[in-house]
Scaffold this active site. Structure first.
Site, PDB file in Angstrom:
ATOM      1  N   GLY A   4       0.924  -1.122   0.150  1.00  0.00           N
ATOM      2  CA  GLY A   4       0.090  -0.223   0.006  1.00  0.00           C
ATOM      3  C   GLY A   4       0.789   1.300  -0.012  1.00  0.00           C
ATOM      4  N   HIS A   5       1.875   1.235   0.699  1.00  0.00           N
ATOM      5  CA  HIS A   5       2.640   2.429   0.899  1.00  0.00           C
ATOM      6  C   HIS A   5       3.583   2.645  -0.501  1.00  0.00           C
ATOM      7  CE1 HIS A   5       3.155   1.349   5.401  1.00  0.00           C
ATOM      8  NE2 HIS A   5       2.702   2.458   5.359  1.00  0.00           N
ATOM      9  N   GLN A  65      -7.764  11.836   7.768  1.00  0.00           N
ATOM     10  CA  GLN A  65      -6.403  12.344   7.757  1.00  0.00           C
ATOM     11  C   GLN A  65      -6.101  13.038   6.558  1.00  0.00           C
ATOM     12  OE1 GLN A  65      -2.883   9.980   9.140  1.00  0.00           O
ATOM     13  NE2 GLN A  65      -2.385   9.731   7.018  1.00  0.00           N
ATOM     14  N   SER A  78      -0.199  -1.629   8.240  1.00  0.00           N
ATOM     15  CA  SER A  78       0.816  -2.095   9.027  1.00  0.00           C
ATOM     16  C   SER A  78       0.453  -2.753  10.145  1.00  0.00           C
ATOM     17  CB  SER A  78       1.429  -0.702   9.480  1.00  0.00           C
ATOM     18  OG  SER A  78       2.232  -0.193   8.361  1.00  0.00           O
TER      19      SER A  78
HETATM   20  P1  AMP Z   1       1.165   4.772   8.021  1.00  0.00           P
HETATM   21  O1  AMP Z   1       2.490   4.190   7.806  1.00  0.00           O
HETATM   22  O2  AMP Z   1       0.230   3.710   8.300  1.00  0.00           O
HETATM   23  O3  AMP Z   1       0.983   6.256   8.827  1.00  0.00           O
HETATM   24  O4  AMP Z   1       0.605   5.280   6.501  1.00  0.00           O
HETATM   25  C1  AMP Z   1       1.766   5.969   5.655  1.00  0.00           C
HETATM   26  C2  AMP Z   1       0.891   6.529   4.293  1.00  0.00           C
HETATM   27  O5  AMP Z   1       0.330   5.456   3.628  1.00  0.00           O
HETATM   28  C3  AMP Z   1      -0.660   7.238   4.750  1.00  0.00           C
HETATM   29  O6  AMP Z   1      -0.709   8.496   3.864  1.00  0.00           O
HETATM   30  C4  AMP Z   1      -1.685   6.335   4.491  1.00  0.00           C
HETATM   31  O7  AMP Z   1      -2.907   6.680   4.430  1.00  0.00           O
HETATM   32  C5  AMP Z   1      -1.019   5.462   3.463  1.00  0.00           C
HETATM   33  N1  AMP Z   1      -1.457   3.841   3.488  1.00  0.00           N
HETATM   34  C6  AMP Z   1      -1.398   3.100   4.319  1.00  0.00           C
HETATM   35  N2  AMP Z   1      -2.058   1.856   3.899  1.00  0.00           N
HETATM   36  C7  AMP Z   1      -2.535   2.212   2.670  1.00  0.00           C
HETATM   37  C8  AMP Z   1      -3.462   1.344   1.768  1.00  0.00           C
HETATM   38  N3  AMP Z   1      -3.666   0.242   1.989  1.00  0.00           N
HETATM   39  N4  AMP Z   1      -3.526   2.065   0.561  1.00  0.00           N
HETATM   40  C9  AMP Z   1      -3.290   3.126   0.320  1.00  0.00           C
HETATM   41  N5  AMP Z   1      -2.434   4.033   1.171  1.00  0.00           N
HETATM   42  C10 AMP Z   1      -2.234   3.532   2.270  1.00  0.00           C
END
Ligand code: AMP
Length: 287
Positions: free
Chosen positions: A43-44, A160, A193
């Site tokens: 996803g990232h 967010q 995550s």
């Molecule tokens: P995090 O590391 O969970 O804070 O996420 C970092 C970025 O990745 C944030 O902008 C999240 O919205 C994005 N993100 C996390 N999981 C996904 C996903 N499954 N699809 C799209 N973006 C994601």
């Protein structure tokens, strides 16, 4: 000197990032910023791929931000596989990783915060009252350090994303904040995550989240317009699967205010616990 870890260049201080971005700008490169808390997954990497469409060089930040965790939340337990994150970034051709320590991000005496008001009060803000203030504060700092052309965030964290767009607009930040569609596992589970917290049985049960969103979309296509009915059906389906629903909301996609009738564009947003993972997901009901 920048470190090299698992093939990726890593900066540890704002000064190192600024020196690097300055060089890029002089070379005429457009810069994209992808803020994350690490424990990187596919996803990232869709954010990184989207960043490539908007810029010549990509900076990924890896920082588990203490300011956005409540006292009883999973800050200590949050996964931190930093070498693996570096390897994934190197593989994806990410030009720079910024991974500061909490002390660098918040030196002694730190006392300035940024708050986006109405957009952060409901939904996740209700159960996590200091969360968004932590997110907007750290992201504004990252935007100020990198001064990138674009910054990319996932629609998975829909509230967010809306709050960060609002913040950049309200505070005249020159970086363009862009959203990227939710990346899903082949069976539909939104990548996160926190999915590593799920047992095999919980992971299977958690598919009720995406199923309930798809059922709501189908119900709207079939003519259902009553938001309360739609939300109740979603909550019932997730509860029946063993989830503990934090909220199901049907909201205006920009203001995030609840709608009673799905007559204009509306988004269904869900937070539900399965085991010790609080999982988020959302979908357009009427695009
Ligand atoms: P995090 O590391 O969970 O804070 O996420 C970092 C970025 O990745 C944030 O902008 C999240 O919205 C994005 N993100 C996390 N999981 C996904 C996903 N499954 N699809 C799209 N973006 C994601």
């Amino acid at each position: 000197m920048l470190e090299t870890i698992a093939g990726a260049q890593v900066a540890r201080t704002p000064a190192q990032v600024r020196a690097w971005t300055e060089k890029m700008r002089v070379a005429g490169k457009r810069i994209a910023l992808v803020p994350t808390m690490g424990a990187l997954h596919a996803g990232h990497m869709t954010l990184v791929a989207a960043a490539r469409h908007h810029a010549d060089v990509v900076i990924v930040t890896v920082f588990v931000n203490p300011l956005q965790f409540g006292p009883k939340e999973d800050f200590a337990a949050y996964p931190r596989p930093f070498d693996k994150d570096c390897a994934l970034c190197a593989q994806a051709g990410v030009e720079l990783i910024y991974a500061p320590t909490p002390q660098t991000m918040y030196p002694p005496g730190f006392q300035s915060h940024v708050e986006v008001e109405a957009l952060t009060q409901g939904l996740c803000g209700a159960a996590r009252p200091t969360h968004f203030r932590g997110v907007t504060t750290v992201v504004l700092k990252l935007l100020n350090i990198a001064m990138a052309d674009v910054a990319l965030f996932g629609e998975k964290d829909y509230q967010q994303l809306q709050a960060l767009k609002r913040m950049a607009l309200d505070l005249d930040h020159p970086t363009q904040v862009l959203g990227v569609a939710i990346a899903r596992e082949p069976d539909g589970l939104a990548m996160s995550s926190r999915n590593v917290y799920l047992t095999a049985a919980e992971r299977q049960a958690a598919l009720a989240i995406v199923r309930s969103l798809r059922a709501a979309q189908a119900a709207v296509r079939a003519g259902e317009r009553d938001a309360a009915q739609l939300a109740a059906a979603m909550a019932a389906a997730m509860t029946a699967a063993g989830g503990r629903v934090d909220y199901v909301a049907i909201v205006d996609p920009q203001s995030l205010q609840p709608v009673a009738t799905v007559a204009q564009p509306a988004r269904a947003i869900v937070a539900t616990w399965f085991g010790r993972a609080r999982l988020l997901d959302n979908a357009d009901l009427l695009p």
